[in-house]
Design a protein around this motif. Structure first.
Motif, mmCIF file in Angstrom:
data_model
loop_
_atom_site.group_PDB
_atom_site.id
_atom_site.type_symbol
_atom_site.label_atom_id
_atom_site.label_comp_id
_atom_site.label_asym_id
_atom_site.label_seq_id
_atom_site.Cartn_x
_atom_site.Cartn_y
_atom_site.Cartn_z
ATOM 1 N N TRP A 119 0.843 -1.187 -0.094
ATOM 2 C CA TRP A 119 0.138 -0.012 0.132
ATOM 3 C C TRP A 119 0.867 1.170 0.113
ATOM 4 N N VAL A 120 1.935 1.321 0.917
ATOM 5 C CA VAL A 120 2.941 2.416 0.828
ATOM 6 C C VAL A 120 3.606 2.511 -0.615
ATOM 7 N N VAL A 121 3.775 1.538 -1.171
ATOM 8 C CA VAL A 121 4.566 1.776 -2.666
ATOM 9 C C VAL A 121 3.402 2.380 -3.640
ATOM 10 N N ASN A 122 2.171 1.832 -3.389
ATOM 11 C CA ASN A 122 0.940 2.085 -4.320
ATOM 12 C C ASN A 122 0.803 4.008 -4.052
ATOM 13 N N GLN A 123 0.809 4.281 -2.983
ATOM 14 C CA GLN A 123 0.574 5.745 -2.775
ATOM 15 C C GLN A 123 1.853 6.405 -3.082
ATOM 16 N N ARG B 53 11.015 8.678 4.019
ATOM 17 C CA ARG B 53 11.347 8.429 5.512
ATOM 18 C C ARG B 53 11.564 9.780 6.275
ATOM 19 N N LYS B 54 11.754 10.909 5.674
ATOM 20 C CA LYS B 54 11.926 12.398 6.338
ATOM 21 C C LYS B 54 10.366 12.762 6.634
ATOM 22 N N ALA B 55 9.403 12.541 5.781
ATOM 23 C CA ALA B 55 8.149 12.748 6.124
ATOM 24 C C ALA B 55 7.592 12.120 7.218
ATOM 25 N N GLY B 56 7.879 10.790 7.400
ATOM 26 C CA GLY B 56 7.294 9.610 8.400
ATOM 27 C C GLY B 56 5.800 9.260 8.115
ATOM 28 N N GLU B 57 5.256 9.699 6.845
ATOM 29 C CA GLU B 57 4.046 9.423 6.669
ATOM 30 C C GLU B 57 3.683 9.238 5.007
ATOM 31 N N VAL B 58 2.737 8.596 4.764
ATOM 32 C CA VAL B 58 2.150 8.596 3.344
ATOM 33 C C VAL B 58 0.841 8.607 3.365
ATOM 34 N N ALA B 59 0.376 9.517 2.732
ATOM 35 C CA ALA B 59 -1.101 9.510 2.548
ATOM 36 C C ALA B 59 -1.914 9.699 4.027
ATOM 37 N N GLY B 60 -1.186 10.458 4.827
ATOM 38 C CA GLY B 60 -1.808 10.552 6.295
ATOM 39 C C GLY B 60 -1.616 9.350 7.219
ATOM 40 N N SER C 135 6.491 2.775 9.021
ATOM 41 C CA SER C 135 7.443 2.289 9.713
ATOM 42 C C SER C 135 8.679 2.005 8.936
ATOM 43 N N ALA C 136 9.763 1.819 9.739
ATOM 44 C CA ALA C 136 10.975 1.861 8.814
ATOM 45 C C ALA C 136 11.162 0.455 7.942
ATOM 46 N N SER C 137 10.398 -0.778 8.617
ATOM 47 C CA SER C 137 10.536 -1.788 7.742
ATOM 48 C C SER C 137 9.719 -1.595 6.456
ATOM 49 N N ALA C 138 8.831 -0.917 6.362
ATOM 50 C CA ALA C 138 7.918 -0.264 5.171
ATOM 51 C C ALA C 138 8.837 0.529 4.362
ATOM 52 N N VAL C 139 9.528 1.204 4.808
ATOM 53 C CA VAL C 139 10.554 2.202 4.051
ATOM 54 C C VAL C 139 11.468 1.397 3.355
ATOM 55 N N ASP C 140 11.833 0.178 3.966
ATOM 56 C CA ASP C 140 12.670 -0.608 3.309
ATOM 57 C C ASP C 140 12.329 -1.473 2.108
ATOM 58 N N ARG C 141 10.989 -1.939 2.494
ATOM 59 C CA ARG C 141 10.453 -2.519 1.310
ATOM 60 C C ARG C 141 10.001 -1.568 0.393
ATOM 61 N N LEU C 142 9.861 -0.361 0.562
ATOM 62 C CA LEU C 142 9.797 0.683 -0.479
ATOM 63 C C LEU C 142 10.989 0.694 -1.337
ATOM 64 N N ALA C 143 12.114 0.737 -0.848
ATOM 65 C CA ALA C 143 13.247 0.700 -1.410
ATOM 66 C C ALA C 143 13.640 -0.442 -2.323
ATOM 67 N N GLY D 252 -1.247 -3.352 11.110
ATOM 68 C CA GLY D 252 -1.396 -1.830 10.623
ATOM 69 C C GLY D 252 -1.546 -1.304 11.684
ATOM 70 N N ARG D 253 -2.699 -1.599 12.474
ATOM 71 C CA ARG D 253 -2.660 -0.857 13.867
ATOM 72 C C ARG D 253 -1.763 -0.960 14.835
ATOM 73 N N ILE D 254 -1.191 -2.184 14.885
ATOM 74 C CA ILE D 254 0.075 -2.156 15.804
ATOM 75 C C ILE D 254 1.168 -0.974 15.234
ATOM 76 N N GLU D 255 1.290 -1.215 13.849
ATOM 77 C CA GLU D 255 2.411 -0.441 13.534
ATOM 78 C C GLU D 255 1.999 1.055 13.845
ATOM 79 N N ASP D 256 0.930 1.424 13.739
ATOM 80 C CA ASP D 256 0.461 2.719 13.977
ATOM 81 C C ASP D 256 0.656 3.036 15.445
ATOM 82 N N GLU D 257 0.279 2.240 16.464
ATOM 83 C CA GLU D 257 0.597 2.297 17.864
ATOM 84 C C GLU D 257 1.967 2.472 18.097
#
Length: 330
Positions: A58-62, A112-119, A123-131, A269-274
């Motif tokens: 989802w992060v990649v798509n956004q 990574r600097k923004a720390g969010e995508v589409a609100g 997480s760091a792991s999601a940024v790694d998957r994006l790369a 997702g909820r756990i990562e948000d928390e």
């Protein structure tokens, strides 16, 4: 009942994958119903079976939607790299690979600097998957197409033998698109042709009339073509019914498994948000702790200075009293 007006399936899919992740399942069901109401039962079934994207996908798509020019530029580098590799142009390959790393790191760094995508906090792991997915989009043209389309269900990774998904399995990077004049949904796939075989009859033997020649056997009864065809229809229909039942059972299990995966992904997702929220609270608490410690050190220094001043004042008072007693004796 006549079908509703035709549905632009491609636009519907873009809207579906652009939604917040927690809205995907409900929106997918609604989209499938709309497509079915328009008369496209096959397209409706395919949309209804689309897997819910993982958080990383989802992060990649956004990101593909928010930064289309940067993603397109990365994918274009992949085409140039393949041309340079075919030409065995080592200097060009080196320069293009350096450019690929710079552009990918710049885009990933922005996220990574923004720390969010589409609100949604990332997480760091999601940024790694994006790369990893951006690298796969450069290395494989099909992966590049599906990343640009923003319709991934899992993040991708380029390994020695090709593109794999988050589970390490070979990734299906066929892009969903609209095909045909009727707007039916479908990935480009190759069909298979079946082959049949015919049966040939034998020849007849010479007969006799009892005059020394071998008697002619009775003539074989000709098969009824209609009966043969009807029997073949019954047999194939029974086989189709059996396979359809097996397919329906497998589809039900797949849907149940997909729903279970979706639930776990929602929980994750909820756990990562928390975790992101708690990380912010932790950083804030650490800052307050440092400020409190600095104030404590300053107060301690003030106390020590006050103690020193008090001690000096007491010594001066003692000297003054001593001088007064000496003056009285005179």
């Amino acid at each position: 009942m006549s079908p509703d007006a035709p549905v632009d399936v491609d636009t519907l899919l873009d809207e579906l994958y652009a939604l917040p992740l927690e809205q995907f399942v409900v929106a997918r069901t609604a989209a499938s119903k709309r497509i079915k109401a328009s008369g496209d039962a096959v397209g409706a079934e395919r949309v209804g079976r689309l897997p819910k994207p993982t958080v990383a996908a989802w992060v990649v798509n956004q990101v593909a939607r928010e930064h289309p020019e940067e993603v397109a530029a990365l994918v274009a580098i992949g085409d140039e790299l393949r041309d340079a590799t075919e030409d065995r142009d080592r200097s060009r390959i080196t320069a293009l690979d350096r450019l690929r790393r710079e552009r990918a790191e710049a885009l990933v760094g922005t996220v990574r600097k923004a720390g969010e995508v589409a609100g949604r906090a990332v997480s760091a792991s999601a940024v790694d998957r994006l790369a990893e997915t951006l690298t796969a989009a450069v290395m494989d043209p099909d992966a590049g197409a599906v990343v640009q389309a923003g319709r991934l269900s899992q993040a991708l990774q380029h390994v020695g033998f090709g593109i794999v998904d988050e589970g390490g399995e070979p990734a299906d990077v066929v892009t969903l698109h609209v095909v045909g004049d009727d707007g039916a949904l479908g990935p480009a796939r190759k069909g298979r042709r079946g082959s049949g075989s015919g049966k040939a009859g034998g020849g007849t033997k010479a007969g006799g009339d009892g005059s020394g020649a071998e008697p002619e056997p009775p003539e074989a009864e000709e098969p009824d073509p209609l009966a043969e065809a009807e029997r073949a229809v019954e047999e194939t229909a029974a086989e189709v019914d059996r396979l359809e039942a097996a397919r329906d059972e497998a589809d039900a299990r797949a849907r149940e498994a997909s729903d279970a995966v979706g639930q776990v992904e929602d929980d994750l997702g909820r756990i990562e948000d928390e975790l992101a929220r708690l990380a912010d609270e932790r950083d804030e608490a650490r800052a307050r702790l440092e400020a409190a410690r600095a104030a404590q050190d300053e107060a301690q220094s003030g106390l020590e200075a006050a103690d020193d001043a008090l001690e000096a004042a007491e010594e001066r008072a003692a000297e003054a009293r001593k001088a007064r007693r000496a003056a009285r004796r005179r």
